[in-house]
Enzyme design. Structure first.
Site, PDB file in Angstrom:
ATOM      1  N   SER A  85       0.834  -1.208   0.000  1.00 19.38           N
ATOM      2  CA  SER A  85       0.000   0.000   0.000  1.00 19.38           C
ATOM      3  C   SER A  85       0.867   1.255   0.000  1.00 19.38           C
ATOM      4  CB  SER A  85      -0.904  -0.014   1.228  1.00 19.38           C
ATOM      5  OG  SER A  85      -0.114  -0.285   2.356  1.00 19.38           O
ATOM      6  N   HIS A  89      -4.577   0.730   5.344  1.00 17.81           N
ATOM      7  CA  HIS A  89      -5.016   1.900   4.568  1.00 17.81           C
ATOM      8  C   HIS A  89      -4.772   3.171   5.350  1.00 17.81           C
ATOM      9  CE1 HIS A  89      -8.020  -0.911   2.377  1.00 17.81           C
ATOM     10  NE2 HIS A  89      -6.752  -1.221   2.174  1.00 17.81           N
TER      11      HIS A  89
END
Lengths: 867, 425, 632
Positions: free
Chosen positions: A113, A166
């Site tokens: 990510s 996230h």
């Protein structure tokens, strides 16, 4: 201070120095990518399965995928694309933040990510830093879009990843965007301490240390300035808000007082780089490079048959289940077969229509729907005409959505009557009629010949036919899922089956089809299998190599090799089965092989799409896939492009009166203006001239073929002389060396381009032409002496397209010599749409003409003006 | 006088030549136009001629063409083409219309080139401006550019947009702000995205406006221009409303461009991205992509304020890459304006690479598309990779041209740096 | 004892036979004229018609019909009418319902015209159309969703997949079969949906039989065996519910269930435990002994002479367990259509009743006795086929539809419509529902007249003129992406002894990768085209004429098609997004990179080097030390 080089020309040094300058971690990443790709070539461990990012498999245990997926690729294109895209960004990022930071960030818990985000966060930082120069409102919108874009990509695409990931990505994003990356990255002091302890600077090459971090940016693509010192003001601009601004000012002061020292050191570096760039030896490199490429390409090809490079075949479409069914084609069906054989033997020598009448009556007796189709092709003054007969066995419980085809040509490619094939096909259809398990219709096509008939039928089936030549089909079924052709002319019993699989223009059937036939014939029936007329194949290197080379030659010629060939262009996978040798297997065994294959095809839920469509078979159970063999053709094609680029660069450099660069370093490398129009004109002229042979040899009638070819050979021999005479003498200003460089550069660029795109369509043809044309790369330097000119021109003539065709004609004596070859080519062009002649005349021939012109060229004396 | 006659003669010759070439292709190769119309590189869902014919058919049979998934083009095309005789029976006039439109674009281009705006604008005069090509050469490069010819033969309706944009620029250059705004409004009515060209064209018109009846205050001027565009667009939309009788054409034309509901492959970057996109994020990325497309306008206008024509050129290049439904006709428009900068071309660093990349894509694109769609031996990634490379090559061209223009500016203040190695900090 | 009993039966029914022959509704007779329904309102009747066809095929049409009065229906009082279905209908305000489960192809060339004139069959898969009573279209669609979901539960079929993208509202093709004079026509909504990919199988048969009063335990339904039914060459299960009114008085709600199947006698006679078609022992193989090469190991087969004899238990695999006690005893349960020249034996208690004229023999059964019917082989073994079966009547129209073109970018549809009759024109309605991802181009629609049976396409110039007067009327509603299918209804006329070729082209759409089914590379099924032959081409099909119910329509369906769409790489989403974003970032970064930074000469600008940073470091450390020193 030495005069800086100009920026006017593209020069290979840029690329080269860029590559040399790639920092450590970037290299590591690229290396890993390549490594994984190479790993992907072998079979014993499926790297993709292991490392690919499969959302369904993302769990805490398999988080490593988050770090490994970027290394995993589908095929060579994928690899290249990814590296193209990744390198510049990654390189810049590392140049900015140092290797350790990059490492820490890219393989932290955030893993994937963070990957893409940081690459783009860099852009954001840069834009932010340079904000003072950029007045676009207070919120610099562009700065924000890209990071958020990719940030959301990441959060979007790992649905089952933890929200924490996230969130951290988000935080990191904004922190980075503001340039406070240091708070996230390991603190500098620690890094510097680590470096001090390990003394990495000394050990690892290309290591970007914390201190070397260059905040300055390069051009969008690599410029060649050696690692650039930062603009202090710029660097610290975003950090003004930080408490360390005071310290920064001190640094500035410190810098000022030590300016002289730095300047000197910097000059040293620059001159070093510049010296490297100006080294004339660089310009001597490309020919050797392209030679190396050609050699590597050939060697690569020769390596393929080894076990390390080729793989064992396997069935990848699970629905096929070859050899899983018991076959019942036997018993009293043999009596029927004998009867049909009597009927067929009685028909030998009759006319096409009489034959069809009889066969149609038999098929109707079996209870099938039949129809006929007339066709007439015209090629080289010949009229190839005939009448196809076909019958449809409607799947008892299916509706007409899919169909499988069984082709039995009355005459095979060698014009022998298919004495056993036709009765076998009839008996098989009668037997299939009794089964109720067919989910697809079965179509039996009986054609008078092996090339034109099937072509006409398939064209008409897909309504791609020319109504003036080929009649439409009155009766149709669903989408064709596969086709098997029986070519069974031999009377005696056999011991092996020969699988013919080359399609028109080197297209190949799905490997699964061949594998299932092999599987059924050998594994179930115990019948031997041979490919490419290798009647006996001891799995040795030589046999593998010759199988592969024969296959490549056939693909390169691109001719239709049997009734199956016409099916490939329509994405219908097809093979022809030919029994050969003498053994104890009889027609019923052959019938059982076909029954088994049809049962497998009948199992298909989807159209064959799983396995490979580009492959080279070396034996019945070994193959190489495109990822492995394509590089050899691409290398050969690339050798032309390299020379083209080199010549372009060279044409940009001024020359002394004697026409050779001097070696001293402080020559001004101002680039001369290029005069593009003459070379472009000549290249375009040659390209457009190439229409003539193409049209001539495809439309002249047979009687005129040979004479017109000889006449054309004469012309094409003279053409280079005429052109070069025009260039050197006829024009009031003779062509300069630059003209010849550009001429060659353009024609080589075109050639490389054509060949590399051809390699994706017909690998073998591209490789063959590439090898035959490779001398153009090396020969065509405008020769100094008349002797050299004569020699190289002679060599060129030996390696000209016309000579090649002549030699083929001489070799193919059994097919009527030169005239026969030309006739075959014309037929192939008109009937099955082979474009080998197109490639020969419109790709190779023009390049050859230009090569000849360049060889014969004499450099006219003209002082080139410099910019 | 005499020179004028000469140029006139040459112009006539050039236009005649271009027209003859196109009409010859139309008449000698009757299969080619439909083949090209079918190519995804040439006709997109919003410009395809086949879809136009379908819309026309429905329109003539009193079925609303916008109550369906096929026709996504501007309503005013319908009466225009229904005036012409049906293409099936009498194609000549339609072909002729397309040829005429091409010639008009070339004419506008000629005007732009002759004005010398590229070399010497109101705020900046390039030291290299002597080295320029005449309008003849530039119009010729446009007319005989294979991309332009292919677009014309493929009868993609984007040629009308091209024509309108070029005329907007030409009007602006020749100091007719109103004409420029009208043309721009028409272009953006046809295919929306030209609206983004409003700021640079306003700048251009402001710089080149006629000194006699000039509006000095930039604010007033921009206000006037914006209102002009707004009014004309409103008028066009109103006409369309009266024509189709409902507002559903808005969703069917501009809505499709905004939401990319038709995912037919093209040479752009959007289609595969939104094929593979997760549904929950589709709208977000649509917004981001549009934002990204529009974010260049401000930056370029601010930075290259002194050369509005350069801004327009670069923007057209960017649109040709990042539009929702780009085609080679957009590239041909961009490539038509690039030769205006003949004087800075030598400053470009990667011209050869760019040429090579674009040529490679031209060859490999159709090959890979064939492998994917017809041979079935390749998959969608093949064509996607080529569109990616195509986009990168074009963006490289844009960046390099920008670099050249800026460096040209910079060397005015640093004349001694001509021909020296420089870098950016 | 048995023989006199049967004669007694025979005697008993002989005087009934005349009136009853009226009430026989054979599959071949023109479909239900209202007076057929007039007899007994609330009865239940079932009938099986067996009809040998050429090529050793056997058509068996079962029909079960029961009525219930409206009063009983509204008072939820179900006797013979299935309660489960009744509740669904009343809940969804459905006036008339037609549900079809179909499998296989009807071979019109050899089997002739279809049973019930094609009124009791659907396209391959599942087909459903119904008239709903609703005030608005939206409400009608809500009801429709309710109906499909309920029916999918009832019949174990995925009828609930009939959503708005598969639902159309035909205008000309369908007419209500019942009387709806009591409902305002404006409130009657006809909705039609097809699931071409649905595979009909045993799990659909079981609930079908459950609806019958005898539940398949007795009566002709006891012959229905899933293995035989779904091994048939063609089979169709139909359910029709319609209100029938007799004059002005009491109306009845009638449910009719029919099952038609064409059995391949060869396959059907195979024993269930050994279905594998092993080759016959050579001495059983019927050979053409006239061939010169005929010998013990060489045999030219005469297949058409086999399988002309069969018995009920053979072909259905089980005996007929008497008549259903609930059924109307006046209706003979079994009728056999063979030429009166052929011998027919039957075992069990039954009364044969022959109708020479129509070559029909019917049998009255007793409720509890098993019954078997035997058709012996013909006397002379190689008799002509057509003497052994009742010659099939040719259909008014032959239709064949196929795709043209190849590749996954675009294609075309071609329908060949052949009118076999020598004298009169055939006027019919061609109705197609095409999924939205086939973007059809209506301006390419052409109807060409092909002179008899020649497949060569005529010169281009006449096609326009032809299409003008061949196509009487076009009713077209284009598709909306992801919202509704395209709906094409054509009113065509074919001159006698000629073929009309109907063609149009379409583009194949590439979908979002979430919209593909798991077997994306198989392709997508396109529903069958529905062709309704009009009695006479004068009457405007869309206008509901009062006597339209009297005139029978012949309807037929083409086969379904398989449309392969281009597929993306389903493993790519992540990489695609990364690559595209990277490309965008490169362009973006490049542009703004050049925009926002100033030029300097290569050797200008500030400098940094290792030494400089070391010096900087030393300075800072020195400063720190100084501070510390001060502190200390």
């Amino acid at each position: 201070m030495p005069p800086a080089p100009t920026t006017l020309s593209f020069n290979t040094h840029r690329a080269r120095s860029y590559v040399v300058r790639l920092p450590l971690f970037t290299r590591a990443v690229l290396a890993t990518i390549i490594l994984f790709w190479i790993l992907g070539l072998q079979t014993w461990w499926d790297v993709r399965q292991w490392g690919a990012l499969i959302p369904s498999e993302i769990s805490f245990a398999t988080l490593y995928r988050m770090n490994t997926f970027p290394f995993i690729h589908l095929n060579i294109f994928h690899v290249i694309m990814n590296m193209l895209a990744l390198t510049p960004l990654l390189e810049r990022f590392e140049a900015e933040y140092g290797t350790l930071t990059t490492l820490a960030l890219f393989f932290g818990l955030m893993g994937a990510s963070i990957w893409v985000f940081l690459l783009l966060g860099m852009e954001a930082i840069r834009t932010y830093k340079t904000n003072p120069y950029f007045v676009l409102g207070t919120h610099n919108i562009p700065t924000w879009t890209t990071p958020i874009l990719v940030l959301f990509c990441v959060s979007a695409l790992v649905p089952s990843a933890s929200f924490l990931g996230h969130l951290s990505g988000l935080i990191v994003g904004y922190v980075c965007g503001f340039g406070y990356v240091k708070y996230l990255a390991p603190p500098e002091k620690i890094l510097r301490w680590i470096e001090g302890k390990l003394n990495l600077l000394g050990r690892l090459p290309h290591y970007v240390s914390v201190d070397q971090k260059t905040y300055g940016r390069f051009g969008v693509l690599p410029s060649t300035s050696s690692p650039v010192p930062p603009a202090v003001g710029l660097v610290q601009a975003p950090l003004e808000s930080t408490p360390r601004s005071k310290r920064d000012n001190e640094e500035v002061a410190g810098l000022e007082e030590t300016g002289a020292l730095e300047r000197r050191r910097h000059d040293g570096a620059t001159t070093g780089a510049l010296r490297l760039r100006r080294d004339p030896r660089i310009m001597k490199l490309p020919p050797y490079m392209s030679l190396l490429f050609v050699i590597v390409g050939v060697v690569w090809l020769l390596l393929l048959p080894f076990d390390q490079y080729s793989r064992r075949t396997y069935i990848s479409e699970n629905a096929l289940l070859p050899g899983q069914v018991h076959t019942y084609f036997s018993g009293s069906d043999q009596n029927v077969l004998r009867a049909y054989k009597h009927e067929v033997n009685a028909l030998v020598g009759k006319s096409n229509v009489q034959i069809n009448d009889k066969l149609e009556s038999i098929l109707k007796g079996i209870g099938l729907k039949t129809a006929r189709q007339n066709f007439t092709y015209h090629a080289a003054g010949h009229a190839i005409s005939g009448q196809n007969l076909y019958a449809i066995l409607q799947a008892p419980r299916g509706d007409a959505t899919e169909a499988i085809v069984l082709v039995a040509a009355w005459e095979n490619a060698k014009h022998e009557v298919n004495r056993n094939g036709i009765p076998l096909a009839l008996t098989l259809l009668r037997y299939f009629k009794r089964w109720s398990l067919w989910s697809k219709d079965i179509i039996l096509v009986i054609t008078p010949d092996s090339i034109a008939g099937p072509q006409a039928w398939v064209d008409a089936y897909h309504d791609a036919h020319n109504p003036s030549q080929v009649a439409g089909l009155p009766l149709k079924s669903g989408a064709l899922q596969g086709a098997i052709a029986i070519d069974y002319a031999q009377e005696t019993r056999y011991d092996s089956v020969h699988i013919v699989y080359d399609g028109v223009n080197g297209q190949l059937p799905n490997l699964d089809l061949i594998n299932s036939v092999v599987h059924i014939a050998r594994g179930q029936m115990g019948i031997g299998v041979a490919l490419q007329e290798m009647w006996r194949h001891t799995d040795s290197y030589q046999d593998r190599l010759s199988t592969m080379l024969r296959g490549m030659l056939k693909q390169g010629l691109g001719l239709a090799s049997g009734p199956h060939s016409s099916f490939m262009p329509y994405h219908v996978d097809a093979v022809t089965l030919q029994p050969f040798g003498s053994g104890w297997h009889d027609e019923m065994a052959m019938g059982r092989v076909i029954e088994g294959t049809f049962r497998s095809l009948n199992n298909l839920l989807e159209h064959l799409h799983q396995s490979f469509f580009f492959y080279l078979l070396m034996s019945r159970d070994r193959f190489v896939s495109i990822g492995t063999y394509l590089p050899s053709a691409m290398l050969v094609a690339a050798s032309f492009t390299i020379m083209a680029i080199a010549l372009w660069v060279k044409s940009g450099q001024p020359e002394k009166e004697d026409g050779k660069e001097s070696d001293d370093k402080d020559v001004s490398t101002a680039v001369v203006e290029r005069d593009l129009f003459l070379p472009l004109g000549v290249v375009i002229l040659c390209q457009s001239l190439s229409i003539i042979p193409l049209y001539l040899f495809n439309h002249a009638s047979e009687t005129f073929l040979t004479p017109s070819f000889l006449f054309f050979t004469l012309l094409s021999t003279l053409l280079p002389h005429a052109l070069s005479f025009y260039l050197t003498s006829a024009r009031n200003t003779p062509a300069t060396a630059q003209h010849y460089h550009l001429l060659k550069s353009f024609s080589l660029l075109l050639l490389g381009m054509f060949l590399s795109s051809l390699a994706t369509l017909n690998f073998s043809l591209s490789l063959i032409i590439g090898l035959l044309a490779s001398p153009l790369t090396f020969l065509c330097y405008p020769a100094k002496t008349a002797l050299g000119r004569a020699l190289s021109m002679g060599l060129l003539h030996v390696l000209s397209p016309t000579t090649a065709v002549l030699l083929v004609g001489l070799a193919a004596t059994q097919s009527g010599g030169l005239g026969g070859v030309l006739l075959e080519a014309a037929k192939a062009w008109h009937v099955s749409g082979t474009w080998t002649s197109l490639v020969v005349w419109c790709v190779w021939w023009p390049a050859w003409i230009v090569g000849g012109v360049v060889v014969l060229g004499r450099v006219g004396e003209r002082k080139v003006k410099t910019l | 006088m005499d020179g004028g006659k000469v140029t006139l003669g040459r112009a006539a010759g050039l236009y005649a030549g271009a027209a003859v070439l196109r009409l010859a292709i139309f008449s000698l190769l009757p299969a080619l136009p439909d083949l090209l119309t079918g190519r995804v590189e040439i006709s997109t869902p919003v410009t395809s001629f086949k879809r136009l014919q379908e819309g026309l058919f429905l329109y003539n049979h009193n079925v609303s063409p916008y109550d369906g998934g096929v026709y996504h083009q501007a309503p005013l095309f319908l009466p225009l083409f229904s005036l012409l005789p049906s293409y099936a029976t009498f194609p000549f006039l339609t072909n002729f219309l397309y040829v005429i439109v091409d010639l008009l674009s070339a004419n506008a281009l000629w005007k732009i080139a002759e004005s010398g705006e590229a070399g010497a604008s109101a705020h900046f005069t390039s030291p290299r401006r002597e080295k320029r090509w005449s309008g003849f050469v530039i119009a010729a490069t446009f007319l005989f550019n294979p991309f332009t010819v292919a677009t014309c033969i493929g009868r993609s309706t984007s040629v009308f947009t091209t024509c309108a944009i070029l005329h907007a620029v030409a009007k602006a250059v020749s100091g007719a702000p109103f004409g420029a705004m009208a043309a721009l409004a028409f272009a953006s009515y046809l295919s929306m995205y030209p609206l983004l060209l409003l700021p640079p064209i306003m700048l251009l018109a402001y710089d080149r406006q006629n000194p006699t009846r000039a509006i000095r205050s930039p604010l007033k001027f921009s206000l006037a221009c914006t209102t002009t565009v707004a009014l004309i667009s409103a008028a066009l939309l109103g006409m369309s409303y009266l024509l189709t009788g409902s507002w559903e054409f808005l969703a069917a034309t501009y809505g499709v461009q905004l939401t990319l509901s038709d995912l037919t492959p093209n040479v752009g970057l959007w289609w595969y991205f939104f094929i593979e996109m997760f549904d929950s994020f589709r709208s977000f990325f649509l917004a981001v992509f549009w934002l990204h497309l529009s974010c260049y306008v401000g930056g370029l206008c601010v930075r290259i304020r002194s050369q509005p024509l350069a801004v327009i050129t670069l923007l057209l290049g960017i649109f040709a890459i990042f539009k929702p439904y780009p085609s080679i006709s957009d590239t041909s428009l961009f490539l038509a304006l690039v030769p205006l900068y003949r004087h800075v071309l030598p400053l470009m660093r990667y011209s050869f690479v760019i040429a090579a990349v674009i040529l490679y894509c031209v060859l490999l694109g159709p090959a890979f598309y064939h492998l994917w769609i017809y041979a079935g031996s390749g998959n969608a990634n093949f064509f996607y990779a080529i569109t990616l490379v195509w986009g990168l090559g074009q963006s490289l061209l844009v960046c390099d041209l920008m670099f050249a223009v800026l460096r040209d500016e910079w060397e005015v203040e640093r004349p001694e740096m001509v021909g020296k190695e420089i870098r950016q900090i | 004892m048995r023989q006199p009993l049967s004669t007694l039966f025979l005697f008993f029914f002989s005087f009934l036979s005349l009136p009853l022959s009226l009430s026989l509704t054979t599959p071949d007779s023109d479909s239900q004229a209202p007076q057929d329904y007039i007899h007994a309102e609330t009865d239940y009747q079932e009938q099986l018609h067996l009809r040998p066809l050429p090529r050793a095929a056997l058509l068996a049409s079962f029909s079960f019909r029961s009525n219930t009065t409206f009063s009983e229906f509204t008072s939820r009082n179900f006797r013979l009418f299935p309660r489960s279905l009744g509740q669904i209908l009343s809940y969804a305000n459905t006036r008339e319902l037609h549900l079809r489960f179909n499998l296989g192809r009807w071979d019109a060339e050899s089997w002739g015209s279809r049973p019930w004139n094609g009124a009791r069959e659907g396209g391959t898969g599942v087909e459903l159309w119904a008239w709903l009573v609703a005030d608005s279209e939206a409400e009608a669609e809500r009801k429709w969703v309710v109906l499909t979901n309920a029916l999918s539960g009832l019949f174990c079929a995925s009828l609930n997949f009939i959503d708005s993208t598969r639902t159309t509202r035909p205008v000309m093709s369908f007419r209500p079969e019942g009387n709806h004079n009591d409902v305002d026509p404006g409130k009657m909504h006809l909705l039609h949906g097809v699931l071409p990919h649905e595979v009909v199988c045993t799990e659909n048969l079981t609930p079908f039989l459950k609806l019958l009063p005898c539940k398949g335990k007795a009566g002709i339904a006891s012959l229905l065996d899933g293995h035989k039914l779904f091994d048939a060459s063609w089979q169709s299960m139909a359910i029709d519910v319609r209100p029938i009114c007799v004059g002005e008085d009491e109306c009845v709600l009638q449910i009719e269930q029919t099952i038609d199947m064409v059995l391949d006698v060869d396959r059907a006679k195979r024993p269930r435990e050994n279905p594998i078609p092993r080759p016959l022992p050579s001495h059983f193989l019927p050979c053409d002994t006239s061939k010169p090469y005929h010998s013990h190991d060489t045999c030219f087969p005469l297949d058409h002479t086999r399988n002309r004899d069969w018995s009920l238990t053979q072909v259905f695999g089980r005996p007929l367990k008497g008549a259903c006690p609930l059924s109307n005893p006046s209706i003979p349960p079994i009728c056999l259509h063979v030429p009166s020249s052929r011998k027919v034996f039957f075992a069990g208690v039954a009364a044969e009743q022959e109708n020479e004229r129509e070559n029909i023999r019917c049998y009255h059964l007793s409720p509890e006795e098993e019954f078997n019917l035997v058709l012996p082989p013909p006397e002379l073994p190689d008799a002509d086929e057509l003497d052994l079966v009742v010659p099939p009547t040719p259909p008014p129209l032959y239709a064949e539809r196929s795709f043209t073109g190849y590749g996954q970018e675009r294609g075309g549809v071609q329908a060949l419509l052949h009118n076999p009759s020598k004298a009169e024109h055939v006027s019919f309605i061609y109705f197609e529902t095409l999924p939205w991802f086939m973007r059809i181009y209506l301006h390419t629609l052409t109807a060409r007249l092909i002179p008899n049976n020649s497949t060569t396409s005529p010169p281009k110039d006449i096609k326009v003129k032809e299409s003008v007067d061949l196509i009487k009327k076009i009713n077209y509603r284009p598709a909306l992406d992801r919202a509704r299918p395209s709906h094409l209804e054509l009113h065509l006329t074919v001159p006698p002894l000629s073929t009309v070729q109907l063609t149009y082209t379409f583009d194949k759409t590439i979908l979002r990768y979430t919209e593909y089914p798991p077997d994306a590379n198989r392709g997508f099924d396109v529903p069958a085209a529905i062709i309704t032959v009009l009695p006479d081409d004068s009457s405007d099909p869309s206008a509901p004429s009062p006597d339209s119910n009297l005139q029978p329509r012949y309807s037929l369906r083409t086969t379904t098609l398989l449309c392969s769409l281009p597929t993306p790489d389903f493993s790519m989403p992540y990489n695609v997004i990364i690559f595209t974003s990277t490309a965008i970032a490169l362009a973006f970064g490049g542009v703004f990179n050049i925009l926002v930074r100033r030029f300097v000469a290569a050797d200008e600008g500030p400098v940094v080097g290792i030494a400089a940073l070391k010096r900087r470091l030393m300075l800072r450390i020195g400063g720190l030390l100084k501070k510390l020193g001060v502190k200390a």
